[in-house]
Design a protein around this motif. Structure first.
Motif, PDB file in Angstrom:
ATOM      1  N   THR A   1       3.751 -21.971  69.555  1.00 22.50           N
ATOM      2  CA  THR A   1       4.516 -22.349  68.363  1.00 22.50           C
ATOM      3  C   THR A   1       5.870 -21.645  68.352  1.00 22.50           C
ATOM      4  OG1 THR A   1       3.397 -20.642  67.085  1.00 22.50           O
ATOM      5  CG2 THR A   1       2.515 -22.850  66.934  1.00 22.50           C
ATOM      6  N   GLU A   2       5.897 -20.377  68.760  1.00 20.78           N
ATOM      7  CA  GLU A   2       7.166 -19.651  68.764  1.00 20.78           C
ATOM      8  C   GLU A   2       8.149 -20.293  69.717  1.00 20.78           C
ATOM      9  OE1 GLU A   2       7.454 -17.329  65.805  1.00 20.78           O
ATOM     10  OE2 GLU A   2       8.972 -17.210  67.378  1.00 20.78           O
ATOM     11  N   ILE A   3       7.637 -20.734  70.867  1.00 22.61           N
ATOM     12  CA  ILE A   3       8.498 -21.332  71.879  1.00 22.61           C
ATOM     13  C   ILE A   3       9.145 -22.604  71.359  1.00 22.61           C
ATOM     14  CG2 ILE A   3       8.071 -22.845  73.866  1.00 22.61           C
ATOM     15  CD1 ILE A   3       7.168 -20.477  75.383  1.00 22.61           C
ATOM     16  N   THR A   4       8.417 -23.322  70.494  1.00 20.23           N
ATOM     17  CA  THR A   4       9.019 -24.531  69.940  1.00 20.23           C
ATOM     18  C   THR A   4       9.794 -24.224  68.656  1.00 20.23           C
ATOM     19  OG1 THR A   4       6.949 -24.994  68.818  1.00 20.23           O
ATOM     20  CG2 THR A   4       7.336 -26.136  70.884  1.00 20.23           C
ATOM     21  N   GLY A   5       9.947 -22.953  68.344  1.00 19.25           N
ATOM     22  CA  GLY A   5      10.795 -22.585  67.214  1.00 19.25           C
ATOM     23  C   GLY A   5      10.130 -22.682  65.853  1.00 19.25           C
ATOM     24  N   SER A   6       8.803 -22.753  65.820  1.00 18.58           N
ATOM     25  CA  SER A   6       8.146 -22.764  64.509  1.00 18.58           C
ATOM     26  C   SER A   6       7.457 -21.424  64.285  1.00 18.58           C
ATOM     27  CB  SER A   6       7.091 -23.863  64.410  1.00 18.58           C
ATOM     28  OG  SER A   6       7.386 -24.922  65.260  1.00 18.58           O
ATOM     29  N   LEU A   7       7.653 -20.890  63.116  1.00 18.75           N
ATOM     30  CA  LEU A   7       6.994 -19.626  62.780  1.00 18.75           C
ATOM     31  C   LEU A   7       5.646 -19.948  62.170  1.00 18.75           C
ATOM     32  CD1 LEU A   7       7.227 -16.489  62.239  1.00 18.75           C
ATOM     33  CD2 LEU A   7       8.018 -17.134  59.996  1.00 18.75           C
ATOM     34  N   ASN A   8       4.589 -19.828  62.948  1.00 17.88           N
ATOM     35  CA  ASN A   8       3.271 -20.194  62.446  1.00 17.88           C
ATOM     36  C   ASN A   8       2.541 -18.958  61.938  1.00 17.88           C
ATOM     37  OD1 ASN A   8       0.896 -21.418  61.863  1.00 17.88           O
ATOM     38  ND2 ASN A   8       0.256 -21.703  63.980  1.00 17.88           N
ATOM     39  N   ILE A   9       2.632 -18.700  60.627  1.00 17.92           N
ATOM     40  CA  ILE A   9       1.943 -17.524  60.105  1.00 17.92           C
ATOM     41  C   ILE A   9       0.489 -17.848  59.779  1.00 17.92           C
ATOM     42  CG2 ILE A   9       4.032 -16.486  59.173  1.00 17.92           C
ATOM     43  CD1 ILE A   9       2.766 -17.242  56.375  1.00 17.92           C
ATOM     44  N   ALA A  10       0.073 -19.095  60.054  1.00 20.22           N
ATOM     45  CA  ALA A  10      -1.293 -19.486  59.727  1.00 20.22           C
ATOM     46  C   ALA A  10      -2.277 -19.131  60.823  1.00 20.22           C
ATOM     47  CB  ALA A  10      -1.362 -20.980  59.428  1.00 20.22           C
ATOM     48  N   LEU A  11      -1.823 -18.422  61.861  1.00 23.05           N
ATOM     49  CA  LEU A  11      -2.744 -18.013  62.932  1.00 23.05           C
ATOM     50  C   LEU A  11      -3.955 -17.297  62.342  1.00 23.05           C
ATOM     51  CD1 LEU A  11      -0.335 -16.521  65.647  1.00 23.05           C
ATOM     52  CD2 LEU A  11      -1.335 -18.794  65.599  1.00 23.05           C
ATOM     53  N   GLU A  12      -3.663 -16.438  61.375  1.00 25.52           N
ATOM     54  CA  GLU A  12      -4.712 -15.656  60.717  1.00 25.52           C
ATOM     55  C   GLU A  12      -5.809 -16.568  60.144  1.00 25.52           C
ATOM     56  OE1 GLU A  12      -4.630 -12.388  60.600  1.00 25.52           O
ATOM     57  OE2 GLU A  12      -6.277 -12.017  59.214  1.00 25.52           O
ATOM     58  N   GLY A  13      -5.381 -17.562  59.377  1.00 28.92           N
ATOM     59  CA  GLY A  13      -6.337 -18.483  58.764  1.00 28.92           C
ATOM     60  C   GLY A  13      -7.060 -19.315  59.808  1.00 28.92           C
ATOM     61  N   GLN A  14      -6.346 -19.659  60.868  1.00 28.12           N
ATOM     62  CA  GLN A  14      -6.962 -20.454  61.927  1.00 28.12           C
ATOM     63  C   GLN A  14      -8.075 -19.664  62.609  1.00 28.12           C
ATOM     64  OE1 GLN A  14      -3.652 -21.604  64.391  1.00 28.12           O
ATOM     65  NE2 GLN A  14      -2.756 -22.876  62.821  1.00 28.12           N
ATOM     66  N   ILE A  15      -7.823 -18.375  62.841  1.00 26.00           N
ATOM     67  CA  ILE A  15      -8.852 -17.533  63.466  1.00 26.00           C
ATOM     68  C   ILE A  15     -10.072 -17.442  62.549  1.00 26.00           C
ATOM     69  CG2 ILE A  15      -9.418 -15.212  64.276  1.00 26.00           C
ATOM     70  CD1 ILE A  15      -6.499 -14.852  65.016  1.00 26.00           C
ATOM     71  N   LEU A  16      -9.803 -17.215  61.259  1.00 22.26           N
ATOM     72  CA  LEU A  16     -10.891 -17.087  60.288  1.00 22.26           C
ATOM     73  C   LEU A  16     -11.731 -18.356  60.266  1.00 22.26           C
ATOM     74  CD1 LEU A  16     -11.863 -15.092  58.002  1.00 22.26           C
ATOM     75  CD2 LEU A  16     -10.670 -16.604  56.433  1.00 22.26           C
ATOM     76  N   THR A  17     -11.051 -19.504  60.199  1.00 21.68           N
ATOM     77  CA  THR A  17     -11.756 -20.779  60.185  1.00 21.68           C
ATOM     78  C   THR A  17     -12.616 -20.942  61.428  1.00 21.68           C
ATOM     79  OG1 THR A  17      -9.916 -21.715  58.972  1.00 21.68           O
ATOM     80  CG2 THR A  17     -11.417 -23.268  60.000  1.00 21.68           C
ATOM     81  N   GLY A  18     -12.018 -20.658  62.582  1.00 18.18           N
ATOM     82  CA  GLY A  18     -12.757 -20.785  63.841  1.00 18.18           C
ATOM     83  C   GLY A  18     -13.980 -19.880  63.856  1.00 18.18           C
ATOM     84  N   ALA A  19     -13.781 -18.637  63.408  1.00 22.63           N
ATOM     85  CA  ALA A  19     -14.879 -17.673  63.420  1.00 22.63           C
ATOM     86  C   ALA A  19     -16.025 -18.159  62.543  1.00 22.63           C
ATOM     87  CB  ALA A  19     -14.384 -16.322  62.941  1.00 22.63           C
ATOM     88  N   PHE A  20     -15.685 -18.712  61.380  1.00 21.65           N
ATOM     89  CA  PHE A  20     -16.723 -19.171  60.454  1.00 21.65           C
ATOM     90  C   PHE A  20     -17.494 -20.358  61.021  1.00 21.65           C
ATOM     91  CE2 PHE A  20     -18.008 -22.208  57.169  1.00 21.65           C
ATOM     92  CZ  PHE A  20     -18.970 -21.444  56.523  1.00 21.65           C
ATOM     93  N   TRP A  21     -16.773 -21.374  61.453  1.00 21.84           N
ATOM     94  CA  TRP A  21     -17.445 -22.600  61.886  1.00 21.84           C
ATOM     95  C   TRP A  21     -18.254 -22.381  63.157  1.00 21.84           C
ATOM     96  CZ3 TRP A  21     -18.503 -26.564  58.903  1.00 21.84           C
ATOM     97  CH2 TRP A  21     -17.740 -26.708  57.734  1.00 21.84           C
TER      98      TRP A  21
END
Lengths: 344, 286, 512
Positions: free
Chosen positions: B22-42
């Motif tokens: 995401t950084e390489i394409t110039g988007s600041l993705n601060i949702a990594l945290e939530g994505q990890i949490l979601t993945g861990a739960f499911w």
């Protein structure tokens, strides 16, 4: 400038409309008794002094914190350390007021608030200084410092400062005489709300009327040109970050002396993030921040209302808030041309 | 110790690579945290319900990708501020995880599964290694990778040449979803349970790793190993020296800040000339 | 056969309500070279942006081989074989020519880059059109950028290629080489549109010429039907020819006062490939011009003169006092102002209002007890707007202004402090003929009133037109100091490219 207010005005009408629509849809799809839930969502903030006062009180805290976000933003940077700075301010204010015996309340209150403010200011100063001295990315440094601070504060709260008598993880409560007087009892609304309004006005005057504010804004708009024009860009980098930290710290101090009375673990969690949202919705304009903060606080209070009065589970609050945040800055709402892609 | 560092590094590396895209394409993705949490739960939820670990991993990837799609859709299609959209995704993730936890298991606390087999640890290690190799290949050896980097550096140029930069921004964000899903799964499988707030700032740290690593795969890996070492060191300090757990938690952040500062000092020394710093915030519109 | 027809194209920019194109009809025949002539701001680029799909017209339609088309993006125009190369074409930073082409061509797909195939195809294109470019090089010069995009368009077999003033910053030899390439393109059946403001160039290379002025089409002519005088009169209605021919050059005697002396100013940065070692004198009431290639020459000198870099060695003495360590602002207070070549990053803040841009450097003058006085700002704004005839409103953001007006805002700000020395980079930046004339006259007036001026310009003709003395830079050193009749574009051009060297007279070298 005028245009800014005009489109912001439009936005301030359309935004709530969208938000209401979104919340209605979300509540309908999540709640078992949607009409009852909706009723409490919209009426509870106004149903009694407790809710209304608390809503305004939270708004006040949000205003001070988002002024901190705004001042750094105006200088062309971003402070991601709000969470930690607020928490550190809260803890320091608590520690100071617990340290002193019940002597002169006014003096102690001022001292605690200043101490909280200084704690935040010092944290902000570090990020500003690093940015100015070595171009350390302020986004990251402020976030890292803030995250570290949260754990350090927790260390004290769970350790040496812990109140062994409480079943919560918290410090002792500050003595009654150091607490800010409730203006609309039983709500927590206190003098901090008015200080927030005054701060917003003062920030506005500083940013838009004084030479310092002029130079700070020009630094934010084009650093190189500002330097070229003889503005001390380094000074404004450091000072804006320090002021931002101070405002965040002050928010923490007020949160303790006016609202929580003790520094429990994570008591101010989320305030820093909400402040960023308030600031962005208010277009980083100190005057527009006031309605923006009240609005976010209204949402918050409505949520509390429905969890109290209905079967609506507490966890769903964050979902509604999330959906609102998702929609709040979208282009459906914004009709100004400012965010347009300009390819040439 | 080394082994320990490498296994601690797996979730960081996976999320860090996601952040790299995401950084390489110039988007600041601060949702990594939530994505990890979601993945861990499911991962844990589906494994507990179906008894199948592969299905759990698949669910982790799918759920996290869906969440990243929400961020992408709102910020690219509806032009929402990506920072706010990311913040919202984090909140959404937290809310949804609690709601589904209550729905499936009756509470929003710790969810345990029967201890996963020991080789799973190796599987995730292999996944991380493969992800490193594939990311490097994708970014440097494929036309798509070239365009992805270009989308971050000069999206207007791509647009002029008839290529839609948004396509690459979407792809990158969805890839971050896939990788963070895996990261979350590796995290929860490593302890055989889902614990509320299991991600514990790893998404943010991964984002920092991307900056520290100069937005290059190798740099990101090294930064992630650094964090893992800091984490390992702090747990060692806790165990051997008896330093309290809470203060230990702050060490990775402080170490990172220290490294960041040192790096910027070095970088600033080698850079010459021009007096005012022109860094500012030109690349992003907050 | 008509390949493109634009019918009644109108475009009004909403930001500043400027009518860019008003009811323009334009046609392009297959295989021709068609020049679009006009001053800056006459709407020629806008028309081509519309045809190449970059911006939509407000009204009117475009026919491609008789069929009505509507391009929503440059990509859709490219699908039809219409490609445009912008004035300073964007390239992807850090990528070499080959990578730029691979990243920019949709046809190259898959999970592997077939470098060999790409290189082979590019080599055959290079041979076919006699383009001499190293595809492994990083495109950092204007020529290489143009060729990179051209190769990229040829790679995808684009039939219609639109050039927007491509040779503006080319040297003479490079320009010749470029025109050869154009010829090859034409021989191979490509249709070419060439946007330019140079009449001679248009007459030289094109089959047909369309003249635009103030957003209107003044007529399309076959090359042999029209003269340059006729074109000129169509381009500008009130054009008078005697304007800035043969500058009255002032020659200073050695006994005159030297106001600024650069002694062995040296800078060496190995990793940035920056190298400079020069000396010069500036007398009171004199215009000296520095010219050379921007990269590695003029830009370093600009940074040093402007106060952005302190030189490693040597001194810059203003009335005998070394000021090489002064910042831009300190120099301004001493009496040296600087107009940077990068008007947008260094010279202005485009998101700020016009009056802020005017007052920023002297904001203390408009402040009373820390409060910025709006009435004083407004007075200052009005004075500037009257003095320089700036078309802008109080409070308007600067980016809404035209290039000429932005230039005037900068001039007003920098000259308002009555400087003794003006360092003026690229004076004719983005200006049409009329504004250019006004700027040149301003510079001469200043000189006659005793101000000393240093002009840094990559435009040889400009330096020839206005300087009393010319320093030509080559590879970070002064290749020649020209005075009086020696100043002519041919000599300068040769010196600048290192084709010829001057034996520097002892007099011009300042020894310690």
């Amino acid at each position: 400038m005028k245009n800014d207010y005009l489109s912001a005005g439009k936005e301030l009408i359309i935004t709530p409309a969208i938000v209401i629509a979104v919340s209605v849809i979300t509540i309908f799809s999540l709640s078992r008794h949607p009409f009852q839930t909706l009723y409490y969502f919209f009426t509870s903030p106004f149903s009694n002094f407790l809710f209304f006062g608390n809503m305004m009180n939270t708004a006040g805290l949000l205003i001070i914190a988002s002024l901190g976000v705004t001042i750094v933003f105006k200088a062309g940077m971003f402070n991601l350390g709000g969470e930690g700075q607020i928490y550190a301010g809260a803890f320091t204010a608590t520690a100071v007021s617990l340290f002193f015996p019940e002597s002169n309340p006014f003096f102690i209150i001022v001292l605690s608030l200043s101490a909280g403010s200084m704690a935040g200011a010092f944290t902000g100063f570090i990020s500003g200084y690093l940015k100015n001295r070595w171009e350390t990315n302020e986004l990251i440094s402020s976030f890292l410092l803030s995250s570290a601070l949260i754990h350090i504060v927790n260390y004290f709260i769970t350790g040496s400062m812990a109140d062994s008598k409480s079943y919560l993880i918290t410090t002792r409560a500050v003595s009654e005489s150091f607490r800010l007087r409730q203006l609309f009892s039983p709500s927590k609304l206190n003098i901090s709300f008015f200080i927030a309004i005054i701060s917003a006005l003062a920030s506005y005057l500083y940013l838009y009327k004084t030479a310092g504010g002029f130079q700070l804004r020009e630094t934010g708009k084009n650093r190189v040109f500002a330097w070229f024009s003889g503005i001390k860009t380094g000074y404004f980098t450091v000072i804006s970050f320090t002021a931002s930290g101070a405002l965040h710290g002050l928010t923490g101090g007020f949160a303790i002396l006016g609202t929580y009375y003790m520094c429990a673990q994570d008591c101010t969690a989320g305030l820093g993030w909400s402040a960023i949202a308030v600031s962005l919705i208010g277009r980083n304009n100190p005057l527009l921040i006031i309605p923006s903060a009240i609005f976010i606080s209204f949402m918050d209070t409505g949520m509390t209302g429905i969890t109290l009065y209905t079967d609506f589970p507490f966890e769903l609050n964050s979902i509604i808030q999330a959906v609102v945040f998702l929609f709040i800055t979208t282009k459906i709402i914004k009709n100004g041309g400012t965010g347009d892609k300009r390819y040439f | 110790m080394i082994n320990d560092i490498f296994s601690l590094a797996v979730p960081y590396i996976l999320a860090g690579l996601g952040g790299l895209f995401t950084e390489i394409t110039g988007s600041l993705n601060i949702a990594l945290e939530g994505q990890i949490l979601t993945g861990a739960f499911w991962a844990i939820a589906v494994t507990k319900i179906t008894g199948s670990i592969p299905l759990g991993i698949a669910a982790a990837v799918l759920s996290s990708t869906l969440l990243s799609f929400i961020t992408a859709f709102f910020s690219f299609r509806l032009k929402a501020n990506i920072f706010i959209a990311g913040l919202a995704s984090n909140m959404l993730s937290f809310g949804l995880v609690s709601v589904f936890s209550i729905l499936f298991f009756g509470n929003s606390g710790i969810i345990r599964i029967t201890a996963p087999p020991g080789y799973l640890h190796t599987v995730f290690f292999a996944i991380a290694a493969a992800a490193i190799a594939l990311s490097h290949y994708a970014l440097y050896k494929t036309p798509g990778g070239l365009r992805m980097k270009a989308a971050g550096m000069a999206e207007d140029v791509l647009y002029y040449r008839g290529i839609n930069p948004d396509f690459y921004k979407y792809t990158a964000l969805l890839l971050s979803g896939v990788l963070c899903g895996l990261s979350g799964a590796s995290l929860s499988f490593s302890i055989g349970a889902f614990v509320p707030n299991i991600s514990a700032g790893r998404g943010w740290i991964a984002l920092v790793a991307v900056y520290l690593g100069y937005r290059r795969p190798v740099g990101v890996i090294l930064s992630c190993l650094l964090f893992a070492s800091a984490e390992s060191m702090s747990s060692w300090m806790q165990g051997v020296m008896g330093v309290p757990a809470t203060i230990i938690l702050s060490i990775p952040y402080l170490v990172t800040l220290l490294v960041l500062t040192v790096i910027s000092i070095i970088r600033n020394k080698t850079k010459t000339g021009i007096r005012p710093d022109s860094s500012g915030m030109s690349r992003r519109n907050f | 056969m008509l390949i493109i027809e634009a019918v009644n194209i109108t475009k009004i920019f909403s930001e500043n309500q400027a009518i860019a194109n008003s009811d323009i009809c334009f046609s392009l025949e297959e295989g021709e070279t068609h020049s679009i002539l006009g001053e800056n701001g006459s709407g020629k680029s806008t028309l081509m942006h519309i045809i190449s799909g970059l911006i939509p017209p407000d009204s009117g339609k475009i026919l491609y081989r008789g069929e009505e088309v509507f391009f929503r993006s440059p990509g859709e125009a490219l699908e039809r074989g219409i490609g445009m190369i912008h004035q300073s074409p964007g390239i992807i930073p850090g990528y070499n020519v080959l990578e730029n082409i691979i990243a920019g061509n949709k046809s190259i797909k898959g999970f592997r880059i077939d470098r060999k195939e790409c290189i082979n195809k590019l080599e055959s294109i290079k041979n076919k059109y006699s383009i001499h470019v190293d595809i492994e090089a990083t495109p950092d010069t204007p020529e290489l950028k143009q060729y990179t995009v051209l190769l990229s368009l040829l790679y995808r077999d684009t039939d219609i290629i639109i050039f927007d003033e491509p040779t503006t910053s080319f040297s003479d030899t490079k320009t010749e080489e470029f025109f050869m390439t154009l010829d090859k393109l034409k021989q191979n059946g490509k249709t070419i549109v060439f946007i330019t403001h140079k009449i001679a160039t248009a007459l030289n290379i094109s089959d047909r010429i369309t003249v635009l002025s103030k957003g209107r089409n003044r007529g399309t002519f076959n090359k042999n039907e029209i003269t340059s005088e006729k074109i000129l009169s169509l381009m500008i209605e009130d054009y008078s020819r005697d304007s800035f021919e043969a500058a009255s050059r002032v020659k200073r005697a050695d006994t005159d006062e030297k106001i600024l002396v650069g002694e062995n100013i040296g800078l060496y940065r190995k990793n940035e490939r920056k190298k400079l070692k020069i000396s010069f004198d500036l007398y009171k009431g004199e215009i000296i011009g520095f010219t050379g290639i921007r990269e590695n020459n003029l830009n370093i000198l600009e940074d040093i003169l402007g106060g952005f870099i302190s030189p490693d060695s040597g001194s810059l003495k203003f009335r005998g006092k070394d000021i090489s360590g002064y910042t831009t602002a300190e120099r301004r207070e001493t009496g040296i102002t600087y107009i940077p070549s990068d008007r947008f990053t260094r010279g202005t803040s485009i998101t700020s209002s016009v009056e802020n841009n005017m007052a920023i450097a002297t904001i203390r003058k408009f402040t009373r007890r820390g409060i910025v006085s709006n009435s004083r700002l407004k007075k200052h704004f009005n004075r500037g707007a009257d003095l320089y005839n700036i078309k802008a409103d109080y409070g308007q953001p600067l980016w809404q202004l035209s290039g000429g007006n932005i230039q005037k805002v900068i001039l007003y700000r920098e000259l308002d402090t009555n400087p003794e020395i003006l360092i003026f980079c690229e004076p004719a930046w983005n200006l049409d003929i009329k504004s250019k004339k006004m700027i040149y006259e301003t510079i001469r007036d200043l000189r006659d009133k005793g101000t000393s001026i240093i002009v840094l310009s990559t435009d040889i003709e400009e330096v020839v037109d206005i300087s009393d003395k010319v320093y030509v830079l080559y590879q970070g050193k002064i290749a020649a100091v020209l005075e009086g009749d020696d100043i002519n574009s041919k000599t300068i051009g040769e010196m600048m490219l290192g084709l010829k060297k001057q034996k520097i007279k002892k007099r011009n070298r300042v020894e310690k």
